[in-house]
Design an enzyme around this catalytic site. Sequence first.
Site, PDB file in Angstrom:
ATOM      1  N   ASN A  41      52.749  71.779  68.687  1.00 45.40           N
ATOM      2  CA  ASN A  41      51.727  71.085  69.474  1.00 45.40           C
ATOM      3  C   ASN A  41      52.469  70.330  70.570  1.00 45.40           C
ATOM      4  O   ASN A  41      53.074  69.289  70.328  1.00 45.40           O
ATOM      5  CB  ASN A  41      50.946  70.131  68.567  1.00 45.40           C
ATOM      6  CG  ASN A  41      49.844  69.402  69.312  1.00 45.40           C
ATOM      7  OD1 ASN A  41      49.736  69.496  70.542  1.00 45.40           O
ATOM      8  ND2 ASN A  41      49.034  68.670  68.579  1.00 45.40           N
ATOM      9  N   ARG A  83      49.199  75.139  69.503  1.00 43.94           N
ATOM     10  CA  ARG A  83      47.910  74.534  69.824  1.00 43.94           C
ATOM     11  C   ARG A  83      47.792  74.551  71.346  1.00 43.94           C
ATOM     12  O   ARG A  83      48.674  74.041  72.044  1.00 43.94           O
ATOM     13  CB  ARG A  83      47.871  73.097  69.331  1.00 43.94           C
ATOM     14  CG  ARG A  83      46.593  72.424  69.754  1.00 43.94           C
ATOM     15  CD  ARG A  83      46.668  70.931  69.593  1.00 43.94           C
ATOM     16  NE  ARG A  83      45.412  70.350  70.014  1.00 43.94           N
ATOM     17  CZ  ARG A  83      45.298  69.131  70.504  1.00 43.94           C
ATOM     18  NH1 ARG A  83      46.357  68.360  70.617  1.00 43.94           N
ATOM     19  NH2 ARG A  83      44.125  68.663  70.853  1.00 43.94           N
ATOM     20  N   HIS A 101      38.468  69.692  69.596  1.00 43.54           N
ATOM     21  CA  HIS A 101      38.646  69.549  68.136  1.00 43.54           C
ATOM     22  C   HIS A 101      38.119  70.768  67.375  1.00 43.54           C
ATOM     23  O   HIS A 101      37.805  70.668  66.182  1.00 43.54           O
ATOM     24  CB  HIS A 101      37.904  68.313  67.583  1.00 43.54           C
ATOM     25  CG  HIS A 101      38.459  66.998  68.006  1.00 43.54           C
ATOM     26  ND1 HIS A 101      37.655  65.910  68.274  1.00 43.54           N
ATOM     27  CD2 HIS A 101      39.730  66.581  68.195  1.00 43.54           C
ATOM     28  CE1 HIS A 101      38.416  64.876  68.614  1.00 43.54           C
ATOM     29  NE2 HIS A 101      39.681  65.256  68.572  1.00 43.54           N
ATOM     30  N   ARG A 130      38.196  55.738  74.924  1.00 47.21           N
ATOM     31  CA  ARG A 130      37.306  56.459  75.853  1.00 47.21           C
ATOM     32  C   ARG A 130      35.882  55.937  75.721  1.00 47.21           C
ATOM     33  O   ARG A 130      35.435  55.618  74.619  1.00 47.21           O
ATOM     34  CB  ARG A 130      37.310  57.966  75.552  1.00 47.21           C
ATOM     35  CG  ARG A 130      38.639  58.630  75.777  1.00 47.21           C
ATOM     36  CD  ARG A 130      38.496  60.153  75.605  1.00 47.21           C
ATOM     37  NE  ARG A 130      39.799  60.765  75.499  1.00 47.21           N
ATOM     38  CZ  ARG A 130      40.184  61.531  74.477  1.00 47.21           C
ATOM     39  NH1 ARG A 130      39.352  61.800  73.486  1.00 47.21           N
ATOM     40  NH2 ARG A 130      41.385  62.048  74.471  1.00 47.21           N
ATOM     41  N   GLU A 148      44.814  70.961  60.989  1.00 44.57           N
ATOM     42  CA  GLU A 148      44.796  71.883  62.126  1.00 44.57           C
ATOM     43  C   GLU A 148      46.019  72.801  62.121  1.00 44.57           C
ATOM     44  O   GLU A 148      45.931  73.966  62.500  1.00 44.57           O
ATOM     45  CB  GLU A 148      44.717  71.079  63.431  1.00 44.57           C
ATOM     46  CG  GLU A 148      43.336  70.444  63.607  1.00 44.57           C
ATOM     47  CD  GLU A 148      43.317  69.226  64.520  1.00 44.57           C
ATOM     48  OE1 GLU A 148      43.781  68.155  64.074  1.00 44.57           O
ATOM     49  OE2 GLU A 148      42.861  69.346  65.659  1.00 44.57           O
TER      50      GLU A 148
END
Length: 398
Positions: free
Chosen positions: A7, A91, A180, A241, A384
Amino acid sequence: MKILVINCGSSSLKYQLLDMDGEKLLAKGLCERIGIDGHLQHKPQNGKPVFDENIDLPTHTEAIAAVLDKLTSPEYGVVESMSEIGAVGHRVVHGGEKFAASVLIDDEVLAAIEECNPLAPLHNPANITGIQACAAVMGDVPQVAVFDTAFHQSMPGKAYMYAIPYEYYSDLKVRRYGFHGTSHRYVSARAAELLGKPIEELKLISCHMGNGSSICAIDGGKSVDTSMGFTPIAGLPMGTRCGDIDVSVLEYLCQNTGKTVSEITNILNKKSGVLGISGVSSDFRDLGKAASEGNERASLALDMFHYAVAKTIGAYAAAMNGVDGIIFTAGIGENGPDTRAAICGYLGYLGVEICPKCNQKRGEDIVISTAGSKVAVMVIPTNEELVIARDTKALVEK
Ligand code: ADP
């Protein structure tokens, strides 16, 4: 087959080496401050010592080389040589409308990923750098791209279109993509296993709640709606955010602060969310502590988060005309019993009832609803990296 999962960020690189015979984690680690100075933390899982030191990492190629050096070294290693690594899974954040599934990387695929760069200018170029660095160091070992957006490509137009002139979609690709996806796919498949039912027969709502948070409506195993949008800023208020806001706020803030669109956008991404509201922290542990000590803004930030999650769950139950299971995952979803209880407190009208004792358990796949609850509520730790490794293995063996 042993698979290296990567990643790659602009100055960081997280990795895991998995042995797919038994899906066992062999080692994991993290390179940081690539291109600045460099640090490598390498954690073998075979009892060998952890390596955690500053080392020179001028580019991602040196970072990959350093990772492989540690993975194969007598002192810190978990394999004898690089040739034992059968494939690399990456990823990749944005696959646009081009990729609805994981894919074996070749020059054509790399060019198509590059075409998605404008959609994720901070992330995709870094992901590509990671792919190129692996090719430079590992030669022609097969590499696979697993996209954050791919799972959501099954959304219907009514869910992914924005009500703006159609040309902005057709010419500039402005639409909801969602993120996601790898996590939502993994936990929904696990939920079906946990419930002992085929996923095709289930309506699930998956709540991935970490630093970034998103909710996904999964009908029959397919994503039919999700809360993040064209970018990950949309949907829920998150650590930093803002989540959904009236777009007019942007122009108003520019006019009244003298800041540019990019400056305000940066504030909406990095200084907003529960951090902006509370003024305390983006970390839910700090917020919980501050709220319990009477900090009203911390309480407000938490209330806003719970309310937004509950509203979205309600919207998705309506969108699917029902819901069989609600899943909580990621940092807050897996470790925040108070957050889960507060959210479920809104859902009595759906027949949701959680068992307070089960809700206190940690670190395992569990059902936290009561036997009488009309909707199963589950905590499922996400993984993941495992999905990336599984997809990589499947594509390489095809
Ligand atoms: P990322 O999106 O970076 O992968 P994570 O999934 O690791 O994020 O989630 C990070 C969030 O999880 C932080 O807000 C952190 O406060 C929260 N978290 C981690 N552990 C706990 C805990 N024990 N209780 C409540 N929240 C927690």
